[in-house]
Design a protein around this motif. Structure first.
Motif, PDB file in Angstrom:
ATOM      1  N   LEU A 163       7.158  -7.008  14.428  1.00  0.00           N
ATOM      2  CA  LEU A 163       6.543  -6.292  13.315  1.00  0.00           C
ATOM      3  C   LEU A 163       6.783  -7.021  12.003  1.00  0.00           C
ATOM      4  N   HIS A 164       8.004  -7.498  11.793  1.00  0.00           N
ATOM      5  CA  HIS A 164       8.293  -8.229  10.569  1.00  0.00           C
ATOM      6  C   HIS A 164       7.547  -9.560  10.533  1.00  0.00           C
ATOM      7  N   ALA A 165       7.381 -10.196  11.694  1.00  0.00           N
ATOM      8  CA  ALA A 165       6.697 -11.492  11.739  1.00  0.00           C
ATOM      9  C   ALA A 165       5.229 -11.374  11.342  1.00  0.00           C
ATOM     10  N   VAL A 166       4.604 -10.238  11.641  1.00  0.00           N
ATOM     11  CA  VAL A 166       3.178 -10.080  11.344  1.00  0.00           C
ATOM     12  C   VAL A 166       2.938  -9.187  10.136  1.00  0.00           C
ATOM     13  N   SER A 167       3.992  -8.697   9.498  1.00  0.00           N
ATOM     14  CA  SER A 167       3.838  -7.681   8.445  1.00  0.00           C
ATOM     15  C   SER A 167       2.962  -8.161   7.295  1.00  0.00           C
ATOM     16  N   ALA A 168       3.029  -9.451   6.974  1.00  0.00           N
ATOM     17  CA  ALA A 168       2.227  -9.955   5.858  1.00  0.00           C
ATOM     18  C   ALA A 168       0.734  -9.887   6.156  1.00  0.00           C
ATOM     19  N   ARG A 169       0.369  -9.777   7.424  1.00  0.00           N
ATOM     20  CA  ARG A 169      -1.042  -9.758   7.813  1.00  0.00           C
ATOM     21  C   ARG A 169      -1.564  -8.365   8.113  1.00  0.00           C
ATOM     22  N   THR A 170      -0.694  -7.368   8.149  1.00  0.00           N
ATOM     23  CA  THR A 170      -1.106  -6.055   8.624  1.00  0.00           C
ATOM     24  C   THR A 170      -1.591  -5.119   7.540  1.00  0.00           C
ATOM     25  N   GLY A 171      -0.961  -5.158   6.374  1.00  0.00           N
ATOM     26  CA  GLY A 171      -1.284  -4.181   5.345  1.00  0.00           C
ATOM     27  C   GLY A 171      -0.671  -2.830   5.611  1.00  0.00           C
ATOM     28  N   PHE A 172       0.228  -2.705   6.618  1.00  0.00           N
ATOM     29  CA  PHE A 172       0.870  -1.423   6.874  1.00  0.00           C
ATOM     30  C   PHE A 172       1.829  -1.103   5.736  1.00  0.00           C
ATOM     31  N   THR A 173       1.864   0.152   5.322  1.00  0.00           N
ATOM     32  CA  THR A 173       2.811   0.582   4.307  1.00  0.00           C
ATOM     33  C   THR A 173       3.521   1.830   4.783  1.00  0.00           C
TER      34      THR A 173
END
Length: 212
Positions: free
Chosen positions: A41-51
């Motif tokens: 989750l942290h590895a892809v967080s910059a691409r997800t836009g999840f908040t």
């Protein structure tokens, strides 16, 4: 902690599919425990836009889950991953036994994907700080993990409902279980490493003793 999953710059639904990966020791699951879920989750967080979930006490930033939330989120994420791999196998006519999803039936995979998309009400918001580029985030009234799974499922539905799915490929290099989007006419493998292994295997087959 870094994720063990290979990150190939594929669309996020495909990156999630590829959390099941293989090497000489067999097939591995990058989401096998809460630590693995957190790392991916942290590895892809910059691409997800999840908040964080919407509310006065929730900062507007990347999702960060407690250990209990990670356990529940991980189960949902693995279920979504298995459904996506079954859909990918359908699109690509995947012949690889080692890549087979634990979700066996197409109907079950579609049901699981649709259920995941509807698990948590979510919507998009625009963030725009003066002097910076605007960005899109996903917000929810529900638990952060549920919102993240729902948003990923929504993106996956868009992927499979559009022409992009027709460029999805199963990597047929020896021992590989990954998927990739064919973004160049000459691309045959998920990575350069798999291409090298495939060419080496072909060379061996052509030149092995006893080959006519």
């Amino acid at each position: 902690m870094e994720t063990s999953a290979p990150l190939l710059g594929e669309p996020l639904p495909v990156e999630l599919m590829n959390t099941a990966w293989a090497d000489r020791d067999g097939v591995h699951d990058a989401l096998r425990d809460p630590g693995g879920v957190r790392a991916w989750l942290h590895a892809v967080s910059a691409r997800t836009g999840f908040t964080a979930p919407d509310g006065p006490d929730c900062p507007d930033g990347p999702v960060d889950l407690t250990d209990d939330e990670l356990g529940r989120f991980g189960d949902r994420l693995v279920g979504l991953r298995d459904a996506l791999r079954r859909l990918a196998a359908e699109v690509t006519a995947d012949p690889r036994p080692a890549a087979a999803s634990r979700t066996r039936e197409l109907e079950a995979a579609v049901t699981a994907l649709n259920r995941a998309a509807g698990e948590s009400p979510h919507w998009s918001v625009l963030s725009w700080t003066p002097g910076q580029e605007p960005s899109r985030h996903t917000r929810s009234h529900g638990e952060a993990g549920s919102a993240a799974v729902s948003a990923l499922a929504e993106e996956s539905i868009a992927f499979f409902a559009q022409d992009a799915r027709n460029r999805l490929r199963a990597c047929l290099a020896p021992g590989c279980v990954l998927y990739f989007v064919k973004n160049h006419p000459r691309r045959e493998w998920c990575s350069a490493g798999c291409g090298n292994r495939a060419r080496s295997a072909r060379h061996y087959q052509r030149h092995r003793p006893g080959t006519a």
